[in-house]
Each structure stands twice: as structure tokens, then as C-alpha cells.
Scaffold this motif. Structure first.
Motif, PDB file in Angstrom:
ATOM      1  N   PRO A  89      -9.655   9.180   9.161  1.00 41.09           N
ATOM      2  CA  PRO A  89     -10.263   7.846   9.021  1.00 41.09           C
ATOM      3  C   PRO A  89     -11.782   7.941   8.997  1.00 41.09           C
ATOM      4  CG  PRO A  89      -9.575   8.199  11.281  1.00 41.09           C
ATOM      5  CD  PRO A  89      -9.110   9.405  10.515  1.00 41.09           C
ATOM      6  N   PRO A  90     -12.433   6.929   8.438  1.00 40.15           N
ATOM      7  CA  PRO A  90     -13.904   6.926   8.477  1.00 40.15           C
ATOM      8  C   PRO A  90     -14.384   6.726   9.917  1.00 40.15           C
ATOM      9  CG  PRO A  90     -13.084   4.825   7.669  1.00 40.15           C
ATOM     10  CD  PRO A  90     -11.888   5.730   7.793  1.00 40.15           C
ATOM     11  N   ALA A  91     -15.615   7.107  10.166  1.00 38.24           N
ATOM     12  CA  ALA A  91     -16.196   6.926  11.496  1.00 38.24           C
ATOM     13  C   ALA A  91     -17.525   6.178  11.355  1.00 38.24           C
ATOM     14  CB  ALA A  91     -16.406   8.276  12.173  1.00 38.24           C
TER      15      ALA A  91
ATOM     16  N   VAL B  41      -5.806  -4.584   9.326  1.00 36.53           N
ATOM     17  CA  VAL B  41      -4.720  -4.212  10.230  1.00 36.53           C
ATOM     18  C   VAL B  41      -4.755  -2.710  10.531  1.00 36.53           C
ATOM     19  CG1 VAL B  41      -3.269  -6.135   9.463  1.00 36.53           C
ATOM     20  CG2 VAL B  41      -2.992  -3.890   8.399  1.00 36.53           C
ATOM     21  N   LEU B  42      -5.194  -1.898   9.566  1.00 38.50           N
ATOM     22  CA  LEU B  42      -5.331  -0.468   9.842  1.00 38.50           C
ATOM     23  C   LEU B  42      -6.467  -0.215  10.827  1.00 38.50           C
ATOM     24  CD1 LEU B  42      -4.798   1.388   6.423  1.00 38.50           C
ATOM     25  CD2 LEU B  42      -3.172   0.966   8.251  1.00 38.50           C
ATOM     26  N   ALA B  43      -7.582  -0.888  10.629  1.00 37.59           N
ATOM     27  CA  ALA B  43      -8.711  -0.711  11.548  1.00 37.59           C
ATOM     28  C   ALA B  43      -8.305  -1.070  12.976  1.00 37.59           C
ATOM     29  CB  ALA B  43      -9.895  -1.559  11.096  1.00 37.59           C
ATOM     30  N   LYS B  44      -7.547  -2.138  13.127  1.00 32.91           N
ATOM     31  CA  LYS B  44      -7.084  -2.540  14.449  1.00 32.91           C
ATOM     32  C   LYS B  44      -6.122  -1.505  15.027  1.00 32.91           C
ATOM     33  CE  LYS B  44      -4.890  -6.383  16.925  1.00 32.91           C
ATOM     34  NZ  LYS B  44      -4.302  -7.744  16.796  1.00 32.91           N
TER      35      LYS B  44
ATOM     36  N   ALA C  21     -11.566  -0.144   4.317  1.00 29.36           N
ATOM     37  CA  ALA C  21     -11.361  -0.695   2.968  1.00 29.36           C
ATOM     38  C   ALA C  21     -11.979   0.224   1.922  1.00 29.36           C
ATOM     39  CB  ALA C  21     -11.946  -2.095   2.870  1.00 29.36           C
ATOM     40  N   ALA C  22     -13.181   0.743   2.186  1.00 32.25           N
ATOM     41  CA  ALA C  22     -13.833   1.644   1.243  1.00 32.25           C
ATOM     42  C   ALA C  22     -13.033   2.939   1.095  1.00 32.25           C
ATOM     43  CB  ALA C  22     -15.257   1.943   1.702  1.00 32.25           C
ATOM     44  N   ALA C  23     -12.488   3.438   2.223  1.00 33.30           N
ATOM     45  CA  ALA C  23     -11.681   4.660   2.167  1.00 33.30           C
ATOM     46  C   ALA C  23     -10.410   4.430   1.355  1.00 33.30           C
ATOM     47  CB  ALA C  23     -11.337   5.118   3.582  1.00 33.30           C
ATOM     48  N   LEU C  24      -9.783   3.287   1.545  1.00 28.22           N
ATOM     49  CA  LEU C  24      -8.581   2.964   0.780  1.00 28.22           C
ATOM     50  C   LEU C  24      -8.876   2.911  -0.709  1.00 28.22           C
ATOM     51  CD1 LEU C  24      -7.049   0.168   3.063  1.00 28.22           C
ATOM     52  CD2 LEU C  24      -6.065   2.422   2.648  1.00 28.22           C
ATOM     53  N   ARG C  25      -9.967   2.249  -1.071  1.00 29.57           N
ATOM     54  CA  ARG C  25     -10.328   2.166  -2.492  1.00 29.57           C
ATOM     55  C   ARG C  25     -10.661   3.547  -3.047  1.00 29.57           C
ATOM     56  NH1 ARG C  25     -13.022  -2.476  -0.551  1.00 29.57           N
ATOM     57  NH2 ARG C  25     -15.007  -1.344  -0.503  1.00 29.57           N
ATOM     58  N   GLY C  26     -11.279   4.394  -2.228  1.00 24.14           N
ATOM     59  CA  GLY C  26     -11.600   5.744  -2.664  1.00 24.14           C
ATOM     60  C   GLY C  26     -10.369   6.571  -2.974  1.00 24.14           C
ATOM     61  N   HIS C  27      -9.260   6.228  -2.345  1.00 25.93           N
ATOM     62  CA  HIS C  27      -8.006   6.925  -2.598  1.00 25.93           C
ATOM     63  C   HIS C  27      -7.153   6.217  -3.649  1.00 25.93           C
ATOM     64  CE1 HIS C  27      -8.436  10.047   0.382  1.00 25.93           C
ATOM     65  NE2 HIS C  27      -8.627   9.182   1.356  1.00 25.93           N
ATOM     66  N   GLY C  28      -7.697   5.163  -4.271  1.00 26.17           N
ATOM     67  CA  GLY C  28      -6.987   4.545  -5.378  1.00 26.17           C
ATOM     68  C   GLY C  28      -6.356   3.195  -5.107  1.00 26.17           C
ATOM     69  N   ALA C  29      -6.552   2.634  -3.912  1.00 22.56           N
ATOM     70  CA  ALA C  29      -5.991   1.314  -3.634  1.00 22.56           C
ATOM     71  C   ALA C  29      -6.701   0.264  -4.475  1.00 22.56           C
ATOM     72  CB  ALA C  29      -6.115   0.967  -2.157  1.00 22.56           C
ATOM     73  N   ARG C  30      -5.943  -0.752  -4.881  1.00 16.30           N
ATOM     74  CA  ARG C  30      -6.539  -1.867  -5.592  1.00 16.30           C
ATOM     75  C   ARG C  30      -7.312  -2.766  -4.610  1.00 16.30           C
ATOM     76  NH1 ARG C  30      -3.451   1.334  -8.263  1.00 16.30           N
ATOM     77  NH2 ARG C  30      -1.488   0.242  -7.900  1.00 16.30           N
ATOM     78  N   GLY C  31      -8.175  -3.609  -5.156  1.00 11.14           N
ATOM     79  CA  GLY C  31      -8.996  -4.471  -4.310  1.00 11.14           C
ATOM     80  C   GLY C  31      -8.172  -5.357  -3.397  1.00 11.14           C
TER      81      GLY C  31
ATOM     82  N   VAL D 158       0.869  -1.176   0.000  1.00 10.76           N
ATOM     83  CA  VAL D 158       0.000   0.000   0.000  1.00 10.76           C
ATOM     84  C   VAL D 158       0.909   1.230   0.000  1.00 10.76           C
ATOM     85  CG1 VAL D 158      -0.160   0.073   2.540  1.00 10.76           C
ATOM     86  CG2 VAL D 158      -1.961   1.143   1.140  1.00 10.76           C
ATOM     87  N   SER D 159       0.518   2.257  -0.736  1.00 13.83           N
ATOM     88  CA  SER D 159       1.383   3.431  -0.841  1.00 13.83           C
ATOM     89  C   SER D 159       1.428   4.184   0.486  1.00 13.83           C
ATOM     90  CB  SER D 159       0.903   4.365  -1.952  1.00 13.83           C
ATOM     91  OG  SER D 159      -0.209   5.127  -1.527  1.00 13.83           O
ATOM     92  N   PRO D 160       2.598   4.697   0.872  1.00 13.46           N
ATOM     93  CA  PRO D 160       2.703   5.466   2.118  1.00 13.46           C
ATOM     94  C   PRO D 160       1.760   6.667   2.139  1.00 13.46           C
ATOM     95  CG  PRO D 160       4.886   4.881   1.306  1.00 13.46           C
ATOM     96  CD  PRO D 160       3.913   4.504   0.226  1.00 13.46           C
ATOM     97  N   ASP D 161       1.561   7.326   0.990  1.00 10.00           N
ATOM     98  CA  ASP D 161       0.670   8.475   0.944  1.00 10.00           C
ATOM     99  C   ASP D 161      -0.755   8.065   1.292  1.00 10.00           C
ATOM    100  OD1 ASP D 161      -0.042  11.303   0.071  1.00 10.00           O
ATOM    101  OD2 ASP D 161      -1.282  10.121  -1.297  1.00 10.00           O
ATOM    102  N   LEU D 162      -1.164   6.904   0.847  1.00  8.69           N
ATOM    103  CA  LEU D 162      -2.514   6.432   1.128  1.00  8.69           C
ATOM    104  C   LEU D 162      -2.681   6.146   2.621  1.00  8.69           C
ATOM    105  CD1 LEU D 162      -4.228   4.003  -1.352  1.00  8.69           C
ATOM    106  CD2 LEU D 162      -4.969   4.230   0.999  1.00  8.69           C
ATOM    107  N   VAL D 163      -1.659   5.560   3.251  1.00 11.35           N
ATOM    108  CA  VAL D 163      -1.716   5.309   4.694  1.00 11.35           C
ATOM    109  C   VAL D 163      -1.829   6.624   5.453  1.00 11.35           C
ATOM    110  CG1 VAL D 163      -0.427   4.400   6.677  1.00 11.35           C
ATOM    111  CG2 VAL D 163      -0.467   3.130   4.521  1.00 11.35           C
ATOM    112  N   ARG D 164      -1.082   7.634   5.019  1.00 17.58           N
ATOM    113  CA  ARG D 164      -1.156   8.938   5.678  1.00 17.58           C
ATOM    114  C   ARG D 164      -2.552   9.532   5.567  1.00 17.58           C
ATOM    115  NH1 ARG D 164       4.121   9.561   3.385  1.00 17.58           N
ATOM    116  NH2 ARG D 164       3.257  10.619   1.559  1.00 17.58           N
ATOM    117  N   ARG D 165      -3.130   9.470   4.376  1.00 14.02           N
ATOM    118  CA  ARG D 165      -4.442  10.082   4.171  1.00 14.02           C
ATOM    119  C   ARG D 165      -5.512   9.435   5.047  1.00 14.02           C
ATOM    120  NH1 ARG D 165      -5.077  13.221  -0.576  1.00 14.02           N
ATOM    121  NH2 ARG D 165      -3.136  13.415  -1.753  1.00 14.02           N
ATOM    122  N   VAL D 166      -5.517   8.116   5.101  1.00 14.33           N
ATOM    123  CA  VAL D 166      -6.544   7.433   5.882  1.00 14.33           C
ATOM    124  C   VAL D 166      -6.275   7.595   7.374  1.00 14.33           C
ATOM    125  CG1 VAL D 166      -7.652   5.205   6.310  1.00 14.33           C
ATOM    126  CG2 VAL D 166      -6.974   5.823   3.999  1.00 14.33           C
ATOM    127  N   SER D 167      -5.010   7.676   7.768  1.00 12.38           N
ATOM    128  CA  SER D 167      -4.685   7.878   9.182  1.00 12.38           C
ATOM    129  C   SER D 167      -5.079   9.280   9.640  1.00 12.38           C
ATOM    130  CB  SER D 167      -3.189   7.656   9.424  1.00 12.38           C
ATOM    131  OG  SER D 167      -2.809   6.340   9.136  1.00 12.38           O
TER     132      SER D 167
END
Length: 444
Positions: A391-393, A420-423, A401-411, A379-388
Motif C-alpha cells: 500500500p502507499p504510505a 473502504v480499502l484505506a479504512k 485511489a492513485a495506487a488503484l488507478r496506477g494498476h488499471g482501475a477505472r475512475g 474491483v479485480s481481486p488481483d488489484l486488491v492483492r497488489r495494493v494490500s
């Protein structure tokens, strides 16, 4: 990792032939890699006119299976990233070398290969210059990216061919000036060998990915590359000047901008790499010094006695233009950007977000290690930063997962990373007063 060499096809064995090292002192040690010295059918003639190109188009249209494609640019010598040689190989068609100077429109070849899988190494490097010639794939296999996903530590073409197929490629001409005409025979041999076993490498890597359970991941990545449009123009490209971080004052940044833009205009007009016109170090030196006259400019590194008077006047004029920029129009200290702020400021701006990011980085690193994947491919570091940062509430695995896909992550990425991010987000806590979060280490 399975033994990928066992997955090679019979056609790979044919690749040794007469081009492998001969007997005597030059022969490889028993069990060692076999050097590829000559293309199977010899060095093909360079195609440089419409008649020869039409024959190539017919021959490759009649071929079977994937087509290996490579392109050589003149980076560091010419302005831009245009192709100066295109190499192709396909079963039933053999290899060909095409001169894009003589054949600037390869759309007929692109159309003939429209339904064919393209095999490239580091596809994102070659696809833009191929697109300029009218060649765009609908499906592809990237052997470099496949190597990354499969967990190979070295993914350059030479190391991959050696570790997977047991052959060595001579890489001594990778940085030459490919705009040279005529191209020397050793360079043409090198270029032809770059596509000689590319399809064999593709087949072996496909088998390796399948054995590791990663083939579907790779296919999703390849499809995304093939479907991607041209990259967006960079915002403020002058800010990528090496050493610009030393420039703090806005007036000095304006000098960097003016010098960079002047250099870029001259380089484009003369079709010369910008670094050969004026070095980045010289631009930064002039911006920091803001010389008051040409003599002061000439005393700076990069502007010495060898620089022609007319060129000195040109560079000094750029400095003077920067000096004349109204205060309100000076460039800001940092480039405008959308998205979260730099991570080094998170602890002060939002301590909880900083804690989320620290936990997310650790979790992604552990997951990537367990999958034998580079973190940036998981997963791209930029994507981890954006979701961190936002994050969704609630931050459930499904919502992340939906937020990651919205930022361009593949399925496949969101499926693996979201839990692991949710945890990590659920476990994040605002540090107690006086307790600092983990410092930003410049990664991710």
C-alpha cells in the motif's frame, strides 16, 4: 431494480410478429415469455463473395443507430478462435449473415461502421476474432457486462433477453461446429436471432443502469474495452493444462510441456482443436508415469489401442525429449510472475499484509453487496492483492485511489473502493503470536 421490461422500445413489440409461438398447444401461457422462432425479415442469405459484401457495406452505412454484432466460432472443433460466421443487424439495414471463409477481409464494413456504436454480448469474447477480420469498434455497449453492473443474477444472452424483454431464444446450437459448410438452416436461424433484439436489450439495460445511477460506470467500462489492445501472449500456456497441479516434479513438468507443445503443433497444422488430438488428462497421465517405452505409454489412459502407432511414437518422442532436458533447464515448479506472492503464503511472509488483505476482502465484499454488484466487477481481486501487499504510505483514501488507478482501475472503481480499502488498512493489525489470520479461501 426497476422493471426493465417497461424500458423496451416499440420496435421490440414488432419483434414478436409471426415468429412468436402460434395458437394451440405451442402457445405460451398468458404473461409468460414469448419464444422468438423466426427473424423479422426471415433468415437472410449468407454473404460469401465480394459483390454481396459490397452491397451489405452500403446498406449498413446507410442505416441508423447502433449496430448489433455477434460472431460464431468453432471452439472445440477447430484450432484457434477465428470467426466462421458474423451476424449484424441495424435499423434501416435489417440483418445480415457473413461467411468469413468467403469474405476474410471485412475492413470495408468495419470502416463503414467506424463511428457507430457496436452492441455485443460478452464483447471480449468476440472482439479478437472480429479484429482478425479487420473490424474494430471505437465505441460499444456490452449487454452482458451491463447486466452484471445492473445486478442481474444470470447474464447469458438467453436469460437476459427473457428477464429484460420477455422473449425466449432457442440456444440449442451454441456449441455446434460452425466451420461446417454449408451451414444448416436451423443454425442460420439461431444465428440471426442472436442479433434480432440485441439493440432492444441494449436500450432497456441503458434505462435500467440510468435508473440505478450506474450508467456512467458502465460507459467507463465500455470505453476501456473499446480502447484495449490485443491481449498479451500467455506466459507458459502449457501450465494451463487441466490437472497439471498433480504434477510435482520438474522432470514431469518438462514432459507436460513437451507433450503440450507437440499437441499444439499438430493441432495447428491440422486445424483441429487440441483437445481432439490428445486430452489434457492423457498428457498428465503420461507425465506422471514417464513411460519407459511405447508399450508402457499405450497402457495409459488416452493412449489405448485406438491410437495409431505413428501417433504413439510422436507422443513417446515428446516424453523422451523431456527425459533428455538438462537439469538446469527444467521448468520451475511454478510459473514466473510479477507482483505479490500467492496469498496462502502471506501469513508467514508478512502477517500485517495478510491482515490488510483479509480486511480489504471483507470491506470490498460488503461494498459490492450494498451496490448489488459482483465483487470482481467492482474491483479485480488481483488489484486488491497488489495494493494490500504494497500500500502507499500513508495509505490515505487519495493515495490508495492513485495506487488503484496506477494498476488499471477505472475512475469509478477507485472512487468507490479507495475509501473502504484505506479504512481496512488503517484497522489492520499484526496478529499476536500463535493467532492465525483468516485462511486463504481460494477467492479474490
Amino acid at each position: 431494480m426497476t422493471d426493465a421490461r417497461e424500458a423496451t422500445t416499440d420496435s421490440t413489440d414488432d419483434a414478436t410478429g409471426s415468429q412468436a409461438a402460434g395458437d394451440g398447444a405451442d402457445a405460451p401461457e398468458a404473461g409468460g415469455p414469448i419464444p422468438l422462432l423466426e427473424p423479422r425479415e426471415g433468415i437472410p442469405p449468407v454473404v460469401a463473395d465480394a459483390t454481396a459484401l459490397a452491397e451489405v457495406v452500403a446498406r449498413f452505412a446507410a442505416g441508423t443507430g447502433p449496430v448489433a454484432i455477434d460472431a460464431e466460432r468453432a471452439s472445440g472443433y477447430r484450432y484457434g478462435q477465428r470467426a466462421y460466421l458474423v451476424q449484424l443487424r441495424r435499423q434501416g439495414a435489417g440483418s445480415t449473415l457473413i461467411d468469413p471463409v468467403g469474405c476474410p477481409d471485412l475492413s470495408s464494413l468495419g470502416a463503414a461502421l467506424a463511428d457507430t456504436e457496436w452492441v455485443l454480448h460478452a464483447a471480449t469474447q468476440d472482439l479478437p476474432c472480429l479484429a482478425e477480420l479487420g473490424m474494430r469498434p471505437t465505441s460499444l455497449f456490452d449487454t452482458e457486462l451491463a447486466g452484471r453492473i445492473a445486478g442481474f443474477p444470470r447474464v447469458g444472452l438467453g436469460p437476459m433477453v427473457e428477464s429484460v424483454l420477455g422473449f425466449t431464444l432457442e440456444k440449442g446450437h451454441s456449441a455446434v461446429d460452425w466451420s461446417t459448410r454449408p451451414l444448416p438452416e436451423p443454425w442460420l436461424r439461431y444465428a440471426a436471432l442472436d442479433v434480432e433484439v440485441l439493440v432492444d436489450l441494449r436500450d432497456a439495460l441503458e434505462a435500467e443502469l440510468d435508473a440505478q445511477g450506474k450508467l456512467d460506470w458502465a460507459k467507463e467500462e465500455f470505453a476501456a474495452i473499446a480502447a484495449a489492445g490485443p491481449p498479451a501472449p500467455r506466459v507458459d500456456p502449457w501450465r494451463r493444462t487441466s490437472g497439471v497441479h498433480k504434477v510435482r516434479r520438474r522432470r514431469q513438468l518438462a514432459a507436460v510441456k513437451e507433450l503440450w507443445q507437440t499437441r499444439d503443433r499438430v493441432a495447428r497444422d491440422r486445424d483441429i482443436s487440441p483437445g481432439r488430438i490428445l486430452s489434457d488428462a492423457a498428457i498428465v497421465a503420461a507425465a506422471l508415469a514417464m513411460p519407459a517405452n511405447i508399450h508402457a505409454l499405450q497402457a495409459l489412459p488416452g493412449f489405448g489401442p485406438r491410437v495409431h502407432r505413428r501417433a504413439l511414437e510422436q507422443w513417446f518422442s515428446a516424453v523422451e525429449s523431456a527425459r533428455a532436458v538438462p537439469e538446469a533447464q527444467l521448468p520451475p515448479p511454478s510459473a514466473p510472475h510479477e507482483g505479490p506472492p500467492p496469498p496462502r503464503s502471506w501469513a508467514e511472509k508478512d502477517p500485517l499484509a495478510a491482515a490488510r488483505l483479509a480486511g480489504a476482502r471483507s470491506a470490498v465484499g460488503t461494498l459490492a453487496e450494498s451496490l448489488n454488484l459482483p465483487q470482481e466487477n467492482l474491483v479485480s481481486p488481483d488489484l486488491v492483492r497488489r495494493v494490500s501487499w504494497a500500500p502507499p504510505a500513508p495509505a490515505t483514501a487519495e493515495a490508495v485511489a492513485a495506487a488503484l488507478r496506477g494498476h488499471g482501475a477505472r475512475g469509478w472503481q477507485s472512487e468507490l473502493v479507495a475509501p473502504v480499502l484505506a479504512k481496512a488498512f488503517a484497522q489492520a493489525r499484526t496478529p499476536a503470536p500463535g493467532v492465525a489470520t483468516a485462511p486463504f479461501n481460494g477467492q479474490g
